[in-house]
Structures are given as C-alpha cells and as structure tokens.
Scaffold this active site. Structure first.
Site, PDB file in Angstrom:
ATOM      1  N   ASP B  98      13.685  92.593  76.062  1.00 37.31           N
ATOM      2  CA  ASP B  98      15.050  92.274  75.638  1.00 37.31           C
ATOM      3  C   ASP B  98      15.748  93.564  75.227  1.00 37.31           C
ATOM      4  O   ASP B  98      15.893  93.875  74.047  1.00 37.31           O
ATOM      5  CB  ASP B  98      15.052  91.247  74.507  1.00 37.31           C
ATOM      6  CG  ASP B  98      16.395  90.546  74.400  1.00 37.31           C
ATOM      7  OD1 ASP B  98      17.343  90.984  75.078  1.00 37.31           O
ATOM      8  OD2 ASP B  98      16.495  89.558  73.652  1.00 37.31           O
ATOM      9  N   LEU B 208      22.851  82.175  65.374  1.00 39.89           N
ATOM     10  CA  LEU B 208      24.145  82.443  64.740  1.00 39.89           C
ATOM     11  C   LEU B 208      24.024  81.876  63.332  1.00 39.89           C
ATOM     12  O   LEU B 208      23.532  80.756  63.177  1.00 39.89           O
ATOM     13  CB  LEU B 208      25.243  81.677  65.461  1.00 39.89           C
ATOM     14  CG  LEU B 208      26.186  82.407  66.399  1.00 39.89           C
ATOM     15  CD1 LEU B 208      27.178  81.418  66.975  1.00 39.89           C
ATOM     16  CD2 LEU B 208      26.910  83.551  65.742  1.00 39.89           C
ATOM     17  N   HIS B 329      18.088  96.762  68.478  1.00 41.65           N
ATOM     18  CA  HIS B 329      16.692  96.904  68.038  1.00 41.65           C
ATOM     19  C   HIS B 329      15.795  97.514  69.100  1.00 41.65           C
ATOM     20  O   HIS B 329      14.738  98.034  68.787  1.00 41.65           O
ATOM     21  CB  HIS B 329      16.107  95.519  67.705  1.00 41.65           C
ATOM     22  CG  HIS B 329      16.756  94.867  66.556  1.00 41.65           C
ATOM     23  ND1 HIS B 329      16.783  93.516  66.396  1.00 41.65           N
ATOM     24  CD2 HIS B 329      17.395  95.399  65.494  1.00 41.65           C
ATOM     25  CE1 HIS B 329      17.424  93.226  65.279  1.00 41.65           C
ATOM     26  NE2 HIS B 329      17.805  94.338  64.723  1.00 41.65           N
ATOM     27  N   ASN B 330      16.145  97.326  70.347  1.00 39.70           N
ATOM     28  CA  ASN B 330      15.245  97.707  71.429  1.00 39.70           C
ATOM     29  C   ASN B 330      15.928  98.683  72.378  1.00 39.70           C
ATOM     30  O   ASN B 330      16.639  98.272  73.287  1.00 39.70           O
ATOM     31  CB  ASN B 330      14.835  96.459  72.236  1.00 39.70           C
ATOM     32  CG  ASN B 330      14.014  95.474  71.425  1.00 39.70           C
ATOM     33  OD1 ASN B 330      13.713  95.702  70.270  1.00 39.70           O
ATOM     34  ND2 ASN B 330      13.642  94.384  72.044  1.00 39.70           N
ATOM     35  N   GLY B 379      17.116  87.859  58.088  1.00 36.23           N
ATOM     36  CA  GLY B 379      15.940  87.219  57.510  1.00 36.23           C
ATOM     37  C   GLY B 379      15.525  86.089  58.425  1.00 36.23           C
ATOM     38  O   GLY B 379      15.806  86.115  59.619  1.00 36.23           O
ATOM     39  N   SER B 385      19.283  87.615  54.331  1.00 38.12           N
ATOM     40  CA  SER B 385      19.380  88.766  55.223  1.00 38.12           C
ATOM     41  C   SER B 385      19.942  89.925  54.406  1.00 38.12           C
ATOM     42  O   SER B 385      20.415  89.711  53.287  1.00 38.12           O
ATOM     43  CB  SER B 385      20.309  88.455  56.396  1.00 38.12           C
ATOM     44  OG  SER B 385      19.792  87.395  57.175  1.00 38.12           O
ATOM     45  N   HIS B 404      13.615  96.215  61.467  1.00 37.79           N
ATOM     46  CA  HIS B 404      14.614  95.403  62.173  1.00 37.79           C
ATOM     47  C   HIS B 404      14.636  93.951  61.706  1.00 37.79           C
ATOM     48  O   HIS B 404      15.482  93.175  62.134  1.00 37.79           O
ATOM     49  CB  HIS B 404      14.387  95.454  63.682  1.00 37.79           C
ATOM     50  CG  HIS B 404      13.408  94.444  64.214  1.00 37.79           C
ATOM     51  ND1 HIS B 404      12.141  94.297  63.709  1.00 37.79           N
ATOM     52  CD2 HIS B 404      13.524  93.542  65.208  1.00 37.79           C
ATOM     53  CE1 HIS B 404      11.528  93.337  64.383  1.00 37.79           C
ATOM     54  NE2 HIS B 404      12.331  92.863  65.294  1.00 37.79           N
ATOM     55  N   ALA B 406      12.057  90.711  59.419  1.00 36.46           N
ATOM     56  CA  ALA B 406      10.891  90.425  58.594  1.00 36.46           C
ATOM     57  C   ALA B 406       9.603  90.709  59.373  1.00 36.46           C
ATOM     58  O   ALA B 406       8.617  91.204  58.828  1.00 36.46           O
ATOM     59  CB  ALA B 406      10.926  88.973  58.154  1.00 36.46           C
ATOM     60  N   LYS B 480      20.447  77.604  65.812  1.00 35.40           N
ATOM     61  CA  LYS B 480      19.313  78.256  66.481  1.00 35.40           C
ATOM     62  C   LYS B 480      19.465  78.153  67.986  1.00 35.40           C
ATOM     63  O   LYS B 480      19.911  77.135  68.508  1.00 35.40           O
ATOM     64  CB  LYS B 480      18.005  77.532  66.112  1.00 35.40           C
ATOM     65  CG  LYS B 480      17.519  77.788  64.718  1.00 35.40           C
ATOM     66  CD  LYS B 480      17.239  79.236  64.438  1.00 35.40           C
ATOM     67  CE  LYS B 480      16.014  79.781  65.163  1.00 35.40           C
ATOM     68  NZ  LYS B 480      15.775  81.192  64.806  1.00 35.40           N
TER      69      LYS B 480
END
Lengths: 132, 481
Positions: B98, B208, B329-330, B379, B385, B404, B406, B480
């Site tokens: 991703d 979201l 993050h990636n 979070g 978060s 990035h 937990a 979710k």
C-alpha cells in the site's frame, strides 16, 4: 493460519495443479463466500513464473486482478495445465455483487513472505501469506 | 524469536542489535522501544526482520524500527532503512504494497457541543457518500489520459477539477506531488486496478473518524487546534494501483536479482540498485502511486466537506474545514541527511513509519517552519489518536522518522476468536463512539485489544526524542472500511 499483520492460507492437493486450484479457492473464501456465487460464466486464467513459488504468486495475482479490475466473483477453479513455469486454467463465477456474495476483506496481494510450495509422498502443500 | 538475547540496551528507549547477530549484517539494528514493547516485538519475529534489513546492500547508519514495530513481510512494519543513492538499493518490500498509505486530519471550526446532536446524521451521510470495501467503485470516472495526469501532477490535478482546495496542497508532503512520477512505468494492470478507485476508502484498517480534540499543548494553537474542536481523520492509501505497482516490481526485481548478484536473507526483501533501470523505473512508478494515494485522500476530503455542508447547512470554508496535514506511512524518499558529519544523498525507506521533520527542513514549508511538521498517529476505534510534531533529534537519530500508529499485537484470527463484533459494537456505543461497519467480523479484527496501546507507543516516541505530542484526539464516530 495466523500472522500478526496479515492473513495466510495453507492448501493441499494430489498434484501441483490441484494445490493451485485449492489455493485460489482459499483466497476467494477470504474475500467473499464462494458458496453464494453462481458459476454462470468462465474466465480464462493464465500466469507465468520463474519457479513454482513465483508461479503460485502470479496465478493468485491473476485471479485478484480479475476480481478487482474486471469485477468477477469466483466459486470454483480448474487448472488445465501446470508445469512449474506456466499455468493455464479457468475460474467459474459471475459479476461481483456486494448484496449477495457476503463480501469480506480486500486482499492487496499474495506475498513471498513464508511462501511454501512442495510435494511429499504424493501430496502437494502450499502456504501463502496475503497482505490485507 | 528469542532475538532479544542478542540485543544491547543503549538507553531507556533505544536498543541495538549488534552487527554479527546474524550473518550478512552490514550495519547494526536499532529499535526504539521500551522493554515491554520490545518483548512484544520479539514474540512475533519482527526483530529478526530488523536484522535481515541490515543486510541490504548500501544500507547507511542502521536498520531501524519504531516503537510500533510488528511482524511484516521482508521489512517489519515500523521499519526505517536509508540506502545510499549511488551505491545502495531500493526495495519495494521496504515500502510495502500500500504505497503512500497515509493519514490526514481535517480541522473544523465546530465545537463538540455543536456537533453532538447531529453526529448520527453526519456519520450516516459519510457512510453513504464515501465508497468503501471490496468491489466498490469510486464516484469519479477517469480516462487513461486523466489518470496519467493525476499520477504525474498529484493532488493539484484534482484541485484543478474543483475537487479539493488550492491551500490543501501546502498541507501535504511534497505539496501534494511526489517528484519523478513517470506513468510510463506503471503497468496496464495497475492502471486497470486503480481506474475507478479515486476517492474510495478501502477496507481492513482504513477508516474515517470524527474526533474531538481532547487535550492540546503548544504549539497546537499555532496549528489551529483547540480543546473541544471537532476534527475528521481519514486513513487510506493507493488502493489497487499501488498494490499492483508493488507486485509488478517485486517480480521485475526478482527476475533481475541474479544479475545484481545479491544474496538476500528473505525473498520479500528483493531489491535493485537505485541507479539501475529497475530501481529508477520502480521509483517512477512508486511516485505515481504516491500521487494517486494523495489524490484518493483529497477526493475523500472533498466528500467529507460536502457531507458537513449538507448537515450543517453552511459552506465548508465557513465551517473552517481546513486540512491540517497529510502524511504517508509507506514510501521510499530521496532525502539529504547528515551521516557521520557529512551530508549524504539517501533513499529513506519508511514502511509503517512516518516522516517527522523539524521546521528547519526546507521540505516542511513555511506553514510549519515554526512548529515542525505535523505527524498524525491514528489510534484504534476505542482509543485516542495523536498529533505530534517532528524534531531535530529525529533527524539525528532516525533520519527524521517516527511511529505510524499503535501497531498490531494480535492476528486477525486471534482477534475474531477473542472479540465478538456485536459485543464490540455495543461496548463502543456505550463509550459514546458510533460505529458504522458493513461486516461485524471485520470490526472484531480491528478491535482495540488487537492493537498495542497507542498512548504507550507515542510516549516512547517522545521519550526517544523522535517527536513531541501536541494534541490528543478522542473518537466520536467511526466509519470502517
């Protein structure tokens, strides 16, 4: 099988072809409920690899592509030929339907992490971890 | 497992795997963690992966891992590795499938008291407006040429179409466009997988979330964050396009590995010299996927603004819905860092890790020159978060990187065994957190107990000096993927 961040399957078969078919069905069962899919049409599936492991990854990637880009839902697979460098077969199914097919998770890709494909005593075993 | 025995404690929050702990290590491994987090990482093979990454040709300094480290494939999640741009390699596995999976935080000028009574309406509208889950198509239909422009020009292309605001671009890494994007290096399959997915959330851990600022400390006010303020966090990535780019280049580099003469401890660590055709092609395609990811989050932002406009009967500007920041993050990024007293051109791989630059770095831009770059740490559904800022110390210690999230502590299967989706839904609702999820089993997989304590992870990041907390955000309603 358990993996902290991802999801894996182990599949078996009396031949490499059968192990590939079962791996494909295993992957589909992570994404949806294959028993809810009707085998109305067949899609041709083919892949090439450098060795057995990369062939298995390529075969599963081919199926994933059909699901995501062409909107297929499959309930069964057949491998017609599989020689360790190339695989050809089909998947039977119908257009993906969120309302009917019991959709589960998206799979990003089959990985090479802890990938196993081997034969012992006439039984083929395959292990694949998916990035989800 | 059992790798912990080989490690040396440097200080309370820094542990080292010495060169020689496994054959082929070129640099030490450095893990930023306390004893408890380290023991968790040791139980699931992640430390072994830190040592494996230390074997990558041309790696500089150390193979590092952030406190949210957990077992990945090839690289651990939470892994950071810098390689020399001339003599080192680039590894698609060091970025992940991703590409540019990331988080953004959208501010509002609304107080919790104003939103409280309308929350159900907002989350239901978001749930109906932002496509999510397997097999969903986005609301945008893009032709190939339009996709190419979007991949090359990044979020500015969407803004030009009226999707997103001009000023959003200043609040994204690289101004919303990663340099070097070359759509010619993206396969037809990747195009096809991503074509209808701009503005879709995806599934798994993507979400979201409507949150309230629970605590804020300086320089939060300079970022426009205040206690009691409602904000919206979005977590999504490059969808099928990025996943296919990674798959494609793992195959390309795997086929060329013999030519490069590398012997790697893990097939998923496949790589190519940065200067090789394969390395350059990957970086061109990766930048396309990163631009796609930022566009994806920008389009989601646009749908979120629309939803708030409908519910609160006011324009998004009037509602103060400015983007705080968008972090990835990636990624593997070309960056210049001081190493052993000299400046070096590096490719910094961050896989499940966030860039955390101080304000002194030109990349951060004028807007955050005084505060440092915002770092957004999601979070899980039940816990808070955080917004952090980057630090000078992170530059010295971790090539300007921090955690990035937990980090998972439990497999999805184990989470499903331990948590029932319905029970979790009830528990969260009791805590005042509304949840919208299509699949209860999927919800259970993402249960708070499946993750490490994000507060503890953030505390260790602060302790190690990698970043500093400026705000804590409490969840109000979650959608979710």
């Amino acid at each position: 099988m358990e993996h902290t961040s991802d999801v894996g399957i182990r599949a078996y078969g009396g031949s490499m072809a059968e192990a590939f078919e079962n791996c494909a069905l295993g992957m589909m069962s992570l994404m949806l409920e294959p028993e809810r899919v009707k085998p109305r049409h067949r899609a041709e599936l083919s892949a090439r690899g450098r060795d057995g492991g990369s062939l298995l990854v390529a075969w599963l990637s081919e199926i994933l592509f059909k699901v995501e880009a062409e909107g297929w839902a499959f309930n069964s697979f057949g491998v017609v030929s599989c020689n360790g460098a190339a695989v050809a077969g089909w998947g039977a199914g119908e257009p993906l339907d969120a309302a009917r097919h019991g959709l589960k998770m998206e799979i990003k890709a089959p990985t090479y992490h802890l990938l196993e494909l081997g034969e012992a005593g006439g039984r083929w075993a395959a292990q694949v971890i998916f990035d989800v | 497992m059992g790798f912990l025995d080989t490690m040396e404690m440097v200080d309370d929050f820094t542990w080292e795997i010495p060169v020689g702990a496994r054959d082929g290590m070129l640099v030490p491994g450095v893990v930023f963690a306390d004893r408890e987090l380290l023991e968790k990482a040791d139980r699931d093979n992640a430390l072994q992966q830190v040592a494996n990454v230390a074997c990558l040709p041309g790696i500089v300094g150390a193979s590092m891992a952030m406190p949210d480290i957990h077992w990945g494939y090839g690289f651990p999640i939470g892994g950071v590795a810098a390689t020399d741009r001339e003599e080192g390699v680039v590894s698609p596995g060091g970025v992940g499938y991703d590409i540019s999976c990331g988080v953004r935080l959208l501010k509002t000028g609304l107080a919790h008291t104003e939103v409280k009574g309308r929350l159900r309406e907002v989350i239901d509208l978001l749930n109906a407006s932002v496509p999510k889950g397997l097999g969903t198509r986005g609301r945008l239909r893009l032709e190939r040429r339009e996709m190419e422009r979007l991949m090359r020009d990044g979020a500015a292309e969407l803004v030009a179409r009226g999707i997103g605001w001009e000023e959003d671009l200043e609040a994204m890494e690289e101004g919303g466009c990663y340099p070097g994007a070359d759509p010619a290096k993206v396969s037809d399959r990747a195009f096809a997988r991503g074509r209808d997915q701009v503005g879709t959330l995806g599934s798994g851990n993507h979400f979201l979330e409507i949150q309230v600022v629970d605590e804020a400390r300086p320089p939060a006010e300079k970022m426009g964050l205040f206690p009691g303020q409602v904000v919206v966090m979005a977590h999504s990535g490059s969808r099928g396009l990025g996943h296919q780019v990674c798959s494609d280049y793992i195959e390309t580099m795997g086929a060329a590995l013999g030519r490069f003469g590398y012997s790697l401890p893990d097939r998923q660590l496949v790589c190519a010299p940065v200067r090789s055709r394969e390395g350059q092609d990957y970086l061109g395609a990766m930048a396309c996927a990163a631009n796609f990811a930022m566009c994806n989050r920008e389009a989601i932002t646009h749908w979120v603004r629309e939803c708030f406009e409908k519910v609160f009967k006011a324009g998004a500007r009037e509602l103060g819905m400015e983007l705080l920041y968008d972090v990835s993050h990636n990624l593997a990024k070309a960056e210049r860092h001081e190493v052993a007293g000299g400046a070096r051109e590096l490719i910094v791989h961050r896989k499940g890790a966030t860039r955390a630059f101080p304000g002194s770095r030109p990349e951060v831009g004028r807007r955050f020159a005084e505060t440092g770059q915002p770092v957004i740490i999601p979070g899980d559904m039940g816990t808070c978060s955080y917004v952090l800022v980057g630090s000078e110390e992170a530059l010295r210690k971790s090539f300007g990187s921090t955690c990035h999230g937990a980090g998972r502590a439990m497999s999805r299967k184990a989470a499903r065994k331990q948590v029932r989706g319905e029970e979790l839904l009830g528990r969260l609702e009791k805590k005042g957190i509304m949840v919208r999820a299509d699949r209860l089993a999927g919800l259970a997989e993402e249960a708070p107990e499946a993750y490490k304590d994000v507060g503890e992870v953030v505390r260790v990041c602060e302790g190690a000096g990698l970043s500093r907390v400026v705000a804590r955000l409490r969840p109000l309603a979650v959608m979710k993927g």
